[in-house]
Design a protein around this motif. Structure first.
Motif, PDB file in Angstrom:
ATOM      1  N   PHE A   6       0.815  -1.130   0.113  1.00 51.92           N
ATOM      2  CA  PHE A   6      -0.010  -0.059  -0.082  1.00 51.92           C
ATOM      3  C   PHE A   6       0.804   1.235  -0.158  1.00 51.92           C
ATOM      4  N   GLN A   7       1.912   1.335   0.998  1.00 52.71           N
ATOM      5  CA  GLN A   7       2.535   2.207   0.853  1.00 52.71           C
ATOM      6  C   GLN A   7       3.375   2.507  -0.265  1.00 52.71           C
ATOM      7  N   ARG A   8       3.928   1.584  -1.072  1.00 53.05           N
ATOM      8  CA  ARG A   8       4.603   1.727  -2.539  1.00 53.05           C
ATOM      9  C   ARG A   8       3.428   2.347  -3.326  1.00 53.05           C
ATOM     10  N   GLN A   9       2.169   2.000  -3.514  1.00 56.23           N
ATOM     11  CA  GLN A   9       1.152   2.384  -4.283  1.00 56.23           C
ATOM     12  C   GLN A   9       0.839   3.840  -4.118  1.00 56.23           C
ATOM     13  N   VAL A  10       0.800   4.281  -2.580  1.00 53.73           N
ATOM     14  CA  VAL A  10       0.735   5.716  -2.236  1.00 53.73           C
ATOM     15  C   VAL A  10       2.031   6.545  -3.002  1.00 53.73           C
ATOM     16  N   GLY A  11       3.092   5.974  -2.566  1.00 56.33           N
ATOM     17  CA  GLY A  11       4.154   6.685  -3.153  1.00 56.33           C
ATOM     18  C   GLY A  11       4.217   7.082  -4.593  1.00 56.33           C
ATOM     19  N   ALA A  12       3.891   5.979  -5.449  1.00 55.70           N
ATOM     20  CA  ALA A  12       3.917   5.888  -6.889  1.00 55.70           C
ATOM     21  C   ALA A  12       2.872   6.690  -7.312  1.00 55.70           C
ATOM     22  N   LEU A  13       1.709   6.819  -6.741  1.00 55.28           N
ATOM     23  CA  LEU A  13       0.408   7.861  -6.873  1.00 55.28           C
ATOM     24  C   LEU A  13       1.046   9.259  -6.775  1.00 55.28           C
ATOM     25  N   VAL A  14       1.576   9.463  -5.418  1.00 54.44           N
ATOM     26  CA  VAL A  14       2.036  10.866  -5.199  1.00 54.44           C
ATOM     27  C   VAL A  14       2.964  11.425  -6.329  1.00 54.44           C
ATOM     28  N   ALA A  15       3.937  10.607  -6.731  1.00 53.23           N
ATOM     29  CA  ALA A  15       5.123  10.864  -7.583  1.00 53.23           C
ATOM     30  C   ALA A  15       4.536  11.140  -8.917  1.00 53.23           C
ATOM     31  N   ALA A  16       3.619  10.232  -9.307  1.00 55.25           N
ATOM     32  CA  ALA A  16       2.812  10.450 -10.650  1.00 55.25           C
ATOM     33  C   ALA A  16       2.085  11.733 -10.733  1.00 55.25           C
ATOM     34  N   PHE A  17       1.426  12.185  -9.529  1.00 58.38           N
ATOM     35  CA  PHE A  17       0.665  13.420  -9.321  1.00 58.38           C
ATOM     36  C   PHE A  17       1.382  14.546  -9.395  1.00 58.38           C
ATOM     37  N   GLU A  18       2.646  14.434  -8.677  1.00 62.67           N
ATOM     38  CA  GLU A  18       3.624  15.706  -8.961  1.00 62.67           C
ATOM     39  C   GLU A  18       4.083  15.983 -10.034  1.00 62.67           C
ATOM     40  N   LYS A  19       4.199  14.928 -10.773  1.00 55.83           N
ATOM     41  CA  LYS A  19       4.887  15.410 -12.105  1.00 55.83           C
ATOM     42  C   LYS A  19       3.788  15.643 -13.096  1.00 55.83           C
ATOM     43  N   MET A  20       2.677  15.716 -12.899  1.00 58.29           N
ATOM     44  CA  MET A  20       1.338  16.270 -13.609  1.00 58.29           C
ATOM     45  C   MET A  20       1.130  17.587 -13.852  1.00 58.29           C
ATOM     46  N   PRO A  21       1.037  17.985 -15.255  1.00 62.83           N
ATOM     47  CA  PRO A  21       0.598  19.323 -15.181  1.00 62.83           C
ATOM     48  C   PRO A  21      -0.538  19.687 -14.301  1.00 62.83           C
ATOM     49  N   ARG A  22      -1.052  20.887 -14.197  1.00 62.90           N
ATOM     50  CA  ARG A  22      -2.242  21.140 -13.260  1.00 62.90           C
ATOM     51  C   ARG A  22      -3.363  20.713 -14.095  1.00 62.90           C
ATOM     52  N   ALA A  23      -3.490  20.966 -15.416  1.00 58.59           N
ATOM     53  CA  ALA A  23      -4.828  20.667 -16.081  1.00 58.59           C
ATOM     54  C   ALA A  23      -4.926  19.265 -16.085  1.00 58.59           C
ATOM     55  N   GLN A  24      -3.956  18.264 -16.023  1.00 58.86           N
ATOM     56  CA  GLN A  24      -4.344  16.919 -16.029  1.00 58.86           C
ATOM     57  C   GLN A  24      -4.531  16.437 -14.731  1.00 58.86           C
ATOM     58  N   ARG A  25      -4.054  17.116 -13.410  1.00 61.22           N
ATOM     59  CA  ARG A  25      -4.373  16.742 -12.138  1.00 61.22           C
ATOM     60  C   ARG A  25      -5.814  16.516 -12.017  1.00 61.22           C
ATOM     61  N   SER A  26      -6.627  17.259 -12.561  1.00 60.93           N
ATOM     62  CA  SER A  26      -8.200  17.071 -12.405  1.00 60.93           C
ATOM     63  C   SER A  26      -8.640  15.685 -12.890  1.00 60.93           C
ATOM     64  N   HIS A  27      -7.984  15.210 -13.972  1.00 58.78           N
ATOM     65  CA  HIS A  27      -8.374  14.005 -14.045  1.00 58.78           C
ATOM     66  C   HIS A  27      -7.925  12.698 -13.045  1.00 58.78           C
ATOM     67  N   ALA A  28      -6.777  12.936 -12.327  1.00 57.74           N
ATOM     68  CA  ALA A  28      -6.279  12.147 -11.511  1.00 57.74           C
ATOM     69  C   ALA A  28      -7.216  12.115 -10.009  1.00 57.74           C
ATOM     70  N   ARG A  29      -7.968  13.297 -10.018  1.00 60.31           N
ATOM     71  CA  ARG A  29      -8.548  13.676  -8.677  1.00 60.31           C
ATOM     72  C   ARG A  29      -9.671  12.432  -8.478  1.00 60.31           C
ATOM     73  N   THR A  30     -10.367  11.873  -9.122  1.00 64.08           N
ATOM     74  CA  THR A  30     -11.467  10.881  -8.776  1.00 64.08           C
ATOM     75  C   THR A  30     -10.595   9.756  -8.196  1.00 64.08           C
ATOM     76  N   GLY A  31      -9.744   9.242  -8.855  1.00 64.50           N
ATOM     77  CA  GLY A  31      -8.845   8.061  -8.270  1.00 64.50           C
ATOM     78  C   GLY A  31      -8.306   8.499  -6.692  1.00 64.50           C
TER      79      GLY A  31
END
Length: 71
Positions: A6-31
């Protein structure tokens, strides 16, 4: 799923989120919100990185609101 998985999944999610442009972050919001809600429903603590992402969504909402105001 183990806590380490779980911690690895959270880490991967956070890393991917932080690399996303602001416009794409809204698409990741639901997940992200789904993961947070699942943790809350199960009485689990919300990891700090997910709380920061949740706060960032609020900041993005505020920026969007003011960006669309007429001058």
């Amino acid at each position: 799923m183990t806590n380490d998985d779980f911690q690895r999944q959270v880490g991967a999610l956070v890393a991917a989120f932080e690399k996303m442009p602001r416009a794409q972050r809204s698409h990741a919001r639901t997940g992200v919100e789904r993961v947070i809600q699942t943790l809350k429903d199960n009485g689990q603590p919300i990891p700090a990185p997910l709380r920061r992402i949740e706060a960032r969504f609020g900041q993005d909402d505020e920026e969007d609101f003011f960006d669309n105001m007429p001058v």
